[in-house]
Design an enzyme around this catalytic site. Structure first.
Site, PDB file in Angstrom:
ATOM      1  N   CYS A 104       0.984  -1.104  -0.021  1.00 36.22           N
ATOM      2  CA  CYS A 104      -0.065   0.025   0.025  1.00 36.22           C
ATOM      3  C   CYS A 104       0.865   1.270   0.025  1.00 36.22           C
ATOM      4  CB  CYS A 104      -0.864   0.002   1.237  1.00 36.22           C
ATOM      5  SG  CYS A 104      -1.729  -1.495   1.568  1.00 36.22           S
ATOM      6  N   ASP A 117      -5.438 -11.856  -1.345  1.00 28.63           N
ATOM      7  CA  ASP A 117      -5.819 -11.523  -2.702  1.00 28.63           C
ATOM      8  C   ASP A 117      -6.404 -12.676  -3.588  1.00 28.63           C
ATOM      9  OD1 ASP A 117      -5.340  -9.009  -1.836  1.00 28.63           O
ATOM     10  OD2 ASP A 117      -4.003  -8.696  -3.469  1.00 28.63           O
TER      11      ASP A 117
HETATM   12  P1  FAD Z   1       0.603 -10.509  -1.767  1.00 32.89           P
HETATM   13  O1  FAD Z   1       1.183  -9.274  -1.158  1.00 32.89           O
HETATM   14  O2  FAD Z   1       0.554 -10.537  -3.283  1.00 32.89           O
HETATM   15  O3  FAD Z   1       1.648 -11.568  -1.605  1.00 32.89           O
HETATM   16  C1  FAD Z   1       1.794 -12.769  -2.275  1.00 32.89           C
HETATM   17  C2  FAD Z   1       3.165 -13.194  -2.338  1.00 32.89           C
HETATM   18  O4  FAD Z   1       3.072 -14.561  -2.792  1.00 32.89           O
HETATM   19  C3  FAD Z   1       3.950 -12.567  -3.388  1.00 32.89           C
HETATM   20  O5  FAD Z   1       5.083 -12.121  -2.407  1.00 32.89           O
HETATM   21  C4  FAD Z   1       4.565 -13.560  -4.288  1.00 32.89           C
HETATM   22  O6  FAD Z   1       5.863 -13.280  -4.742  1.00 32.89           O
HETATM   23  C5  FAD Z   1       4.289 -14.644  -3.411  1.00 32.89           C
HETATM   24  N1  FAD Z   1       3.957 -15.743  -4.359  1.00 32.89           N
HETATM   25  C6  FAD Z   1       3.173 -15.980  -5.323  1.00 32.89           C
HETATM   26  N2  FAD Z   1       3.256 -17.097  -5.957  1.00 32.89           N
HETATM   27  C7  FAD Z   1       4.212 -17.881  -5.379  1.00 32.89           C
HETATM   28  C8  FAD Z   1       4.604 -19.415  -5.414  1.00 32.89           C
HETATM   29  N3  FAD Z   1       4.055 -19.925  -6.479  1.00 32.89           N
HETATM   30  N4  FAD Z   1       5.716 -19.664  -4.765  1.00 32.89           N
HETATM   31  C9  FAD Z   1       6.098 -18.779  -3.800  1.00 32.89           C
HETATM   32  N5  FAD Z   1       5.697 -17.565  -3.381  1.00 32.89           N
HETATM   33  C10 FAD Z   1       4.621 -17.303  -4.547  1.00 32.89           C
HETATM   34  N6  FAD Z   1      -4.746  -2.439   0.171  1.00 32.89           N
HETATM   35  C11 FAD Z   1      -5.354  -1.705   1.284  1.00 32.89           C
HETATM   36  O7  FAD Z   1      -6.096  -2.161   1.788  1.00 32.89           O
HETATM   37  N7  FAD Z   1      -5.311  -0.324   1.076  1.00 32.89           N
HETATM   38  C12 FAD Z   1      -4.250   0.254   0.317  1.00 32.89           C
HETATM   39  O8  FAD Z   1      -4.098   1.708   0.366  1.00 32.89           O
HETATM   40  C13 FAD Z   1      -3.488  -0.579  -0.824  1.00 32.89           C
HETATM   41  N8  FAD Z   1      -2.878  -0.001  -1.631  1.00 32.89           N
HETATM   42  C14 FAD Z   1      -2.026  -0.586  -2.563  1.00 32.89           C
HETATM   43  C15 FAD Z   1      -1.277  -0.077  -3.537  1.00 32.89           C
HETATM   44  C16 FAD Z   1      -0.467  -0.837  -4.329  1.00 32.89           C
HETATM   45  C17 FAD Z   1       0.340  -0.439  -5.278  1.00 32.89           C
HETATM   46  C18 FAD Z   1      -0.659  -2.247  -4.306  1.00 32.89           C
HETATM   47  C19 FAD Z   1       0.068  -3.303  -5.250  1.00 32.89           C
HETATM   48  C20 FAD Z   1      -1.429  -3.005  -3.430  1.00 32.89           C
HETATM   49  C21 FAD Z   1      -2.479  -2.060  -2.635  1.00 32.89           C
HETATM   50  N9  FAD Z   1      -3.259  -2.900  -1.810  1.00 32.89           N
HETATM   51  C22 FAD Z   1      -3.790  -2.017  -0.581  1.00 32.89           C
HETATM   52  C23 FAD Z   1      -3.556  -4.010  -1.824  1.00 32.89           C
HETATM   53  C24 FAD Z   1      -2.730  -4.882  -0.767  1.00 32.89           C
HETATM   54  O9  FAD Z   1      -1.327  -4.609  -0.777  1.00 32.89           O
HETATM   55  C25 FAD Z   1      -2.896  -6.469  -1.040  1.00 32.89           C
HETATM   56  O10 FAD Z   1      -4.262  -6.743  -0.689  1.00 32.89           O
HETATM   57  C26 FAD Z   1      -2.146  -7.184   0.088  1.00 32.89           C
HETATM   58  O11 FAD Z   1      -0.756  -7.028  -0.371  1.00 32.89           O
HETATM   59  C27 FAD Z   1      -2.569  -8.726  -0.250  1.00 32.89           C
HETATM   60  O12 FAD Z   1      -1.543  -9.487   0.337  1.00 32.89           O
HETATM   61  P2  FAD Z   1      -1.437 -11.320   0.071  1.00 32.89           P
HETATM   62  O13 FAD Z   1      -0.619 -11.570   0.829  1.00 32.89           O
HETATM   63  O14 FAD Z   1      -2.755 -11.835  -0.383  1.00 32.89           O
HETATM   64  O15 FAD Z   1      -0.843 -11.130  -1.582  1.00 32.89           O
END
Ligand code: FAD
Length: 454
Positions: free
Chosen positions: A43, A283
């Site tokens: 974020c 996500d």
């Molecule tokens: P991710 O953060 O995508 O992490 C998933 C991880 O899994 C990654 O590091 C990836 O490398 C790893 N991975 C994937 N496949 C594999 C595999 N096969 N083997 C090993 N590792 C793997 N949300 C808010 O609530 N407020 C905000 O203001 C906001 N701003 C944002 C701004 C930006 C620019 C972005 C990109 C996102 C923003 N978000 C915001 C959304 C928030 O960042 C995401 O919802 C959050 O990071 C999701 O977390 P996650 O762990 O599900 O996925």
């Protein structure tokens, strides 16, 4: 000793791993992360590129070593390339060492996140067409700005990431054009409220082209040179794709783990997938929308952290439930704050509701108190019952977080009549005597009980 394997070490994965280990210190927890960084706040990335008020390290909540110190076996630069739910194993590739190996699990947590959407347009993979998802992505954008000194950036898509990146480029001195297919930016708002956001984007100096399609990209000297649009060609030294996110589910899908109608992994409220012993969070999963009762894929850190905590609790033998979402979100463009919760009018109609809505304009402080800023609040309610279905805010500093009171009301199905008489705080430096949200609710209440137009 029972063994938990976690795929993905950011919000969903790190929260689940840490929670499970805290509740069950005997649990053997290994986290595979294909990147180099764990547990960071994506974020903050647009502000890292734009404001430059903090360093990339400041975005990291817990480094791999800190997670290891907490008892987790964290392997960065390790990609999971296959899951065998019957054998209860994952296939892992060590991206640095180059070897592959098989690891066994009792429980598996999938937290693979989401990836920026890249439509299959001519030239979409050209150098200079960038996306933002991770700290290395932000470092790439920063390096391009420093080393190539681009003058013109084109941002494709007017969602919140596109808007935040457009502002970041303005702050870095670039001339920015934003292309949006719809007639207003921020598709999560109704078009009338999105129009206010369009004004704020233009006030920032961004050349906003609404109703404009992207048709391809051309290059010169092996770097993006222009964006072809339905409205002619736009020269570009740098292009940012901001067309939204798609859940990263290929790994789960390949293992036969059920994917829901939204395209994300289907879980129950415990964050268990339909495959025994396999959990998912963040996500990559879909959530139940508490107002529409439909499964939705909304990629937000707020959900990922909670879902990870719920999954970790259950994996460790506890009993926790993720209650669903109502789509509360907030962002900012320049000094204009933008927030929404629940269903907008379009979403409410799609969910089968007959709606009424009203927008009130007001101020963030008492009229006479210095610094009072304009704000507009729109409330959407169910016709007849007056039940609050959603709300949207666009306004100056201190306007946006007012959405949280509205979110609480929407969450609990409060009626607009009741909301309009809520006991909210007031003092001139912080609020007017009638909060604009209460006025919007009152106007909506009047409309909610009026007979429908014939
Ligand atoms: P991710 O953060 O995508 O992490 C998933 C991880 O899994 C990654 O590091 C990836 O490398 C790893 N991975 C994937 N496949 C594999 C595999 N096969 N083997 C090993 N590792 C793997 N949300 C808010 O609530 N407020 C905000 O203001 C906001 N701003 C944002 C701004 C930006 C620019 C972005 C990109 C996102 C923003 N978000 C915001 C959304 C928030 O960042 C995401 O919802 C959050 O990071 C999701 O977390 P996650 O762990 O599900 O996925």
């Amino acid at each position: 000793m029972a063994r938990l394997v976690v795929i993905g070490g950011v919000a969903g994965g790190a929260s689940a791993a840490g929670r499970a280990k805290r509740l069950d210190p005997d649990l053997d927890v290994v986290v595979y992360e294909r990147g180099e960084v764990t547990s960071y706040a994506a974020c903050g990335l647009p502000y890292l590129v734009g404001d430059q008020m903090f360093d990339a390290d400041d975005l990291v909540a817990r480094t791999p070593q800190e997670l290891r110190d907490a008892g987790l076996d964290v392997r960065v630069a390790h990609e999971v390339v296959g899951i065998d739910p019957d054998a209860r194993t994952v296939e892992v590739r060590d991206l640095v060492g180059g070897r592959s190996f098989t690891d066994g699990f009792d429980d598996l947590l999938i937290a693979t996140g989401a990836a920026p959407i890249r439509p299959p347009l001519d030239g979409v993979d050209s150098p200079g067409i960038l996306g933002i998802r991770s700290i290395p992505d932000a470092a790439t954008i920063d390096a391009v700005i420093r080393e190539r000194a681009p003058e013109r950036a084109v941002v494709v898509g007017g969602g919140y990431i596109g808007i935040e990146m457009a502002e970041a480029f303005v702050e870095r001195g670039l001339a920015v054009t934003m292309i949006e297919l719809r007639d207003a930016p921020m598709a999560t708002l109704d078009a009338d409220m999105g129009g206010r956001v369009a004004d704020a984007i233009r006030d920032l100096g961004v050349d906003l082209r609404l109703g404009t399609s992207v048709e391809g990209f051309t290059t010169a000297d092996d770097w993006v040179a222009a964006v072809a649009t339905g409205d002619g060609e736009l020269p570009a030294d740098l292009v940012m794709m901001g067309l939204g996110m798609r859940p990263s589910v290929a790994l789960a899908e390949g293992a036969g783990i059920a994917i829901g109608p939204s395209g994300a992994i289907d879980t129950d409220a415990r964050m268990a997938t339909r495959t025994e012993g396999v959990w998912a969070a963040g996500d990559c999963v879909e959530s139940l929308h508490r107002i529409s009762h439909q499964p939705v894929s909304i990629a937000l850190g707020t959900h990922a952290n909670k879902q990870g905590r719920v999954a970790g609790t259950n994996i460790a033998g506890g009993a926790a439930r993720f209650p669903g979402v109502i789509g509360t979100a907030i962002t900012r463009v320049g000094s204009t704050e933008i927030a929404r919760t629940g269903l907008n009018e379009t979403e409410a109609h799609q969910a089968g509701f007959a709606t009424v809505a009203a927008t009130a304009e007001g101020l963030t402080r008492a009229r006479y108190y210095p610094g009072a800023q304009d704000l507009a609040v729109k409330v959407v309610a169910e016709r007849g019952t007056g039940r609050m279905l959603g709300a949207q805010i666009v306004g100056g500093p201190e306007a946006g977080k007012r959405i949280d009171v509205l979110a609480l009301a929407v969450w609990h199905g409060m009626g607009v009549e009741e909301f309009s008489m809520l006991d909210l705080s007031y003092a001139p430096p912080m609020a007017p005597v009638w909060e604009t949200s209460m006025i919007a609710a009152r106007l909506t209440a009047q409309a909610a009980t009026a007979p429908a137009a014939k």
